[in-house]
Write a protein that holds these residues in place. Structure first.
Motif, short mmCIF file in Angstrom:
data_model
loop_
_atom_site.label_atom_id
_atom_site.label_comp_id
_atom_site.label_asym_id
_atom_site.label_seq_id
_atom_site.Cartn_x
_atom_site.Cartn_y
_atom_site.Cartn_z
N GLU A 1 -3.13 5.70 -9.22
CA GLU A 1 -3.91 4.93 -8.26
C GLU A 1 -3.90 5.53 -6.87
O GLU A 1 -4.79 5.27 -6.07
CB GLU A 1 -3.34 3.51 -8.10
CG GLU A 1 -2.95 2.79 -9.37
CD GLU A 1 -1.48 2.49 -9.36
OE1 GLU A 1 -0.71 3.33 -9.85
OE2 GLU A 1 -1.11 1.41 -8.84
N TYR A 2 -2.86 6.29 -6.56
CA TYR A 2 -2.68 6.76 -5.19
C TYR A 2 -2.73 8.29 -5.13
O TYR A 2 -2.14 8.96 -5.97
CB TYR A 2 -1.37 6.25 -4.61
CG TYR A 2 -1.31 4.75 -4.58
CD1 TYR A 2 -0.56 4.04 -5.52
CD2 TYR A 2 -2.02 4.03 -3.62
CE1 TYR A 2 -0.52 2.66 -5.50
CE2 TYR A 2 -1.98 2.65 -3.58
CZ TYR A 2 -1.24 1.97 -4.53
OH TYR A 2 -1.21 0.61 -4.50
N GLY B 1 6.53 3.32 0.75
CA GLY B 1 6.73 2.30 -0.27
C GLY B 1 8.18 2.15 -0.65
O GLY B 1 8.88 3.11 -0.91
N GLN C 1 0.84 -1.20 0.00
CA GLN C 1 0.00 0.00 0.00
C GLN C 1 0.88 1.25 0.00
O GLN C 1 1.88 1.31 0.70
CB GLN C 1 -0.92 0.00 1.22
CG GLN C 1 -1.97 1.08 1.21
CD GLN C 1 -3.07 0.79 0.21
OE1 GLN C 1 -3.14 -0.31 -0.33
NE2 GLN C 1 -3.92 1.77 -0.03
N GLN D 1 1.14 5.33 0.59
CA GLN D 1 0.51 6.50 1.20
C GLN D 1 1.26 7.75 0.79
O GLN D 1 2.49 7.77 0.76
CB GLN D 1 0.52 6.37 2.72
CG GLN D 1 -0.44 5.31 3.24
CD GLN D 1 -0.57 5.33 4.75
OE1 GLN D 1 0.38 5.66 5.44
NE2 GLN D 1 -1.74 4.99 5.25
#
Length: 128
Positions: free
Chosen positions: A116-117, A26, A1, A3
């Protein structure tokens, strides 16, 4: 995931400068395509600037070209947006965005759906 957390927004007079920061989590951050978008009240979120994973290529919206600079420090998992000569029309919430999926340069980089983030956003207000 992944952030993303933005910081550095605030109130500034027209002609002033601000530097936005985006801290990314990440282990493979260096592989991410990154971008900044912004959204003004009543308007759609729009592309501001993008940078390739290598940091070697950047892309800017016409409205900010020559005034804004996007950069990244992969060793620190950070992305920056240096904003100079700010105008009242730059007032918006600024969002950091990241993509772990390889994007086509440069066609995909300005597309909101390519990322996506997203961070939570930071408010930038430029007074006249």
């Amino acid at each position: 995931q992944v952030q993303l957390v933005e910081s550095g927004g605030g109130l500034v007079q027209a002609g002033g400068s601000l530097r936005l920061s985006c801290a990314a989590s990440g282990r493979t951050f260096s592989r991410y395509a990154m971008a900044w978008f912004r959204q003004a009240p009543g308007k759609q979120r729009e592309f501001v600037a993008g940078i390739r994973s290598s940091g070697g290529s950047t892309l800017y919206a016409e409205s900010v070209k020559g005034r804004f600079t996007i950069s990244r420090d992969s060793a620190k998992n950070m992305v920056y947006l240096q904003m100079n000569s700010l105008k009242p029309e730059d007032t918006a919430v600024y969002y950091c965005a990241g993509s772990t999926i390889p994007l086509s340069w440069s066609a995909d980089y300005s597309l909101r759906g390519a990322y996506e983030y997203w961070g939570q956003g930071t408010q930038v207000t430029v007074s006249s």
